[in-house]
Design a protein around this motif. Sequence first.
Motif, PDB file in Angstrom:
ATOM      1  N   PHE A   1     -12.347   7.483 -53.691  1.00 20.74           N
ATOM      2  CA  PHE A   1     -12.561   9.009 -53.800  1.00 20.74           C
ATOM      3  C   PHE A   1     -11.483   9.488 -54.923  1.00 20.74           C
ATOM      4  O   PHE A   1     -11.907  10.475 -55.906  1.00 20.74           O
TER       5      PHE A   1
ATOM      6  N   PHE B   1      -8.060  18.851 -47.650  1.00 21.44           N
ATOM      7  CA  PHE B   1      -8.317  17.981 -46.725  1.00 21.44           C
ATOM      8  C   PHE B   1      -7.152  17.877 -45.758  1.00 21.44           C
ATOM      9  O   PHE B   1      -6.140  17.697 -46.237  1.00 21.44           O
TER      10      PHE B   1
ATOM     11  N   VAL C   1     -11.945  20.329 -45.514  1.00 22.85           N
ATOM     12  CA  VAL C   1     -12.811  18.971 -44.720  1.00 22.85           C
ATOM     13  C   VAL C   1     -11.525  18.310 -43.791  1.00 22.85           C
ATOM     14  O   VAL C   1     -10.455  18.190 -44.131  1.00 22.85           O
TER      15      VAL C   1
ATOM     16  N   LEU D   1     -10.154  15.633 -41.418  1.00 24.53           N
ATOM     17  CA  LEU D   1     -10.126  14.096 -41.140  1.00 24.53           C
ATOM     18  C   LEU D   1      -9.775  13.912 -39.610  1.00 24.53           C
ATOM     19  O   LEU D   1      -9.024  14.597 -39.219  1.00 24.53           O
TER      20      LEU D   1
ATOM     21  N   ASP E   1     -16.682  20.173 -43.362  1.00 24.33           N
ATOM     22  CA  ASP E   1     -17.203  19.010 -42.877  1.00 24.33           C
ATOM     23  C   ASP E   1     -16.119  18.215 -42.087  1.00 24.33           C
ATOM     24  O   ASP E   1     -14.843  18.621 -42.152  1.00 24.33           O
TER      25      ASP E   1
ATOM     26  N   ALA F   1     -14.964  14.029 -41.163  1.00 25.86           N
ATOM     27  CA  ALA F   1     -15.014  12.636 -41.439  1.00 25.86           C
ATOM     28  C   ALA F   1     -14.023  11.992 -40.830  1.00 25.86           C
ATOM     29  O   ALA F   1     -12.792  12.475 -40.772  1.00 25.86           O
TER      30      ALA F   1
ATOM     31  N   TYR G   1     -13.176   8.548 -45.773  1.00 19.31           N
ATOM     32  CA  TYR G   1     -13.891   8.933 -47.152  1.00 19.31           C
ATOM     33  C   TYR G   1     -15.091   8.393 -47.349  1.00 19.31           C
ATOM     34  O   TYR G   1     -15.065   7.449 -48.306  1.00 19.31           O
ATOM     35  N   SER G   2     -16.274   8.438 -46.585  1.00 23.82           N
ATOM     36  CA  SER G   2     -17.378   7.733 -46.689  1.00 23.82           C
ATOM     37  C   SER G   2     -17.895   8.023 -47.895  1.00 23.82           C
ATOM     38  O   SER G   2     -17.847   9.261 -48.806  1.00 23.82           O
TER      39      SER G   2
ATOM     40  N   THR H   1     -21.155   8.798 -48.383  1.00 23.77           N
ATOM     41  CA  THR H   1     -21.830  10.267 -48.379  1.00 23.77           C
ATOM     42  C   THR H   1     -20.849  11.415 -48.513  1.00 23.77           C
ATOM     43  O   THR H   1     -21.216  12.389 -49.272  1.00 23.77           O
ATOM     44  N   LEU H   2     -19.638  11.658 -48.067  1.00 23.61           N
ATOM     45  CA  LEU H   2     -18.764  12.507 -48.421  1.00 23.61           C
ATOM     46  C   LEU H   2     -18.346  12.664 -49.916  1.00 23.61           C
ATOM     47  O   LEU H   2     -18.524  13.777 -50.586  1.00 23.61           O
TER      48      LEU H   2
ATOM     49  N   LYS I   1     -21.361  14.024 -51.934  1.00 24.44           N
ATOM     50  CA  LYS I   1     -21.312  15.408 -51.668  1.00 24.44           C
ATOM     51  C   LYS I   1     -20.449  16.271 -52.377  1.00 24.44           C
ATOM     52  O   LYS I   1     -20.982  17.233 -53.153  1.00 24.44           O
ATOM     53  N   LEU I   2     -19.370  15.613 -52.559  1.00 31.09           N
ATOM     54  CA  LEU I   2     -18.080  16.562 -52.989  1.00 31.09           C
ATOM     55  C   LEU I   2     -18.312  16.450 -54.581  1.00 31.09           C
ATOM     56  O   LEU I   2     -17.603  17.194 -55.279  1.00 31.09           O
TER      57      LEU I   2
END
Length: 222
Positions: free
Chosen positions: A98, A169, A187, A189, A206, A208, A211-212, A214-215, A218-219
Amino acid sequence: MNKTFKAFIFDLNGTMIDDMDFHVKAWYHLLNDELGAGLSEEQVKVQMYGKNSEVMDRIFGKGHFSEEEADRLSLEKERKYQAAYLPHLKLIEGLGDFLEAARQKHIPMAIGSAAIPFNIDFVLDNLHLRKYFSAIVSANDVEYSKPDPETYLKAATQLRIAPQHCLVFEDAPKGVEAAFNAGMQSVVLTTMHEKDEFLQYPNVVDFAAQYSNTLIQKLLNT
């Protein structure tokens, strides 16, 4: 990337690294074995937010320790935490990718943490992360701790990005509240707290566990 977000600001402990259990144990032993507070681990968890000196003020009363004594005890606690956690030190799953993806897109990033520089340096230097962050706000840089917005507003100022365009985050309710007070979305965690502990905060976009992909997609809009 979502056009609303032009910068990322990260809390550190529990958000970039999953180390909160080690902090709980270090606090538990200091408060109980050395200072005789008589707290359970759950009671310690409730109290351990903000600056270390503020934790001790909440438990023992303001002024119980001199500033010098509070600093000494704080450093003692952090040394024990670092010694125990160092063999396990690593980023939360997916965060390395990420950070690199964000850097490649020239997205400015900062750390806004209630940790002292001693602990922030421990993470950044051992994991070689300094290249990702153009601003760092520690406990030493603010007068008021989270949930006061000072930490995140200072980070936004240093990044030269308006608060409403910064995404925070976080892992803790007080941190999400600080982001809310700063006019920032967050977001969460879920390393230490459950989703239902954040129901009162409208700025959570969101949740989570890590930090997948998908995430990240999306970001970063990849």
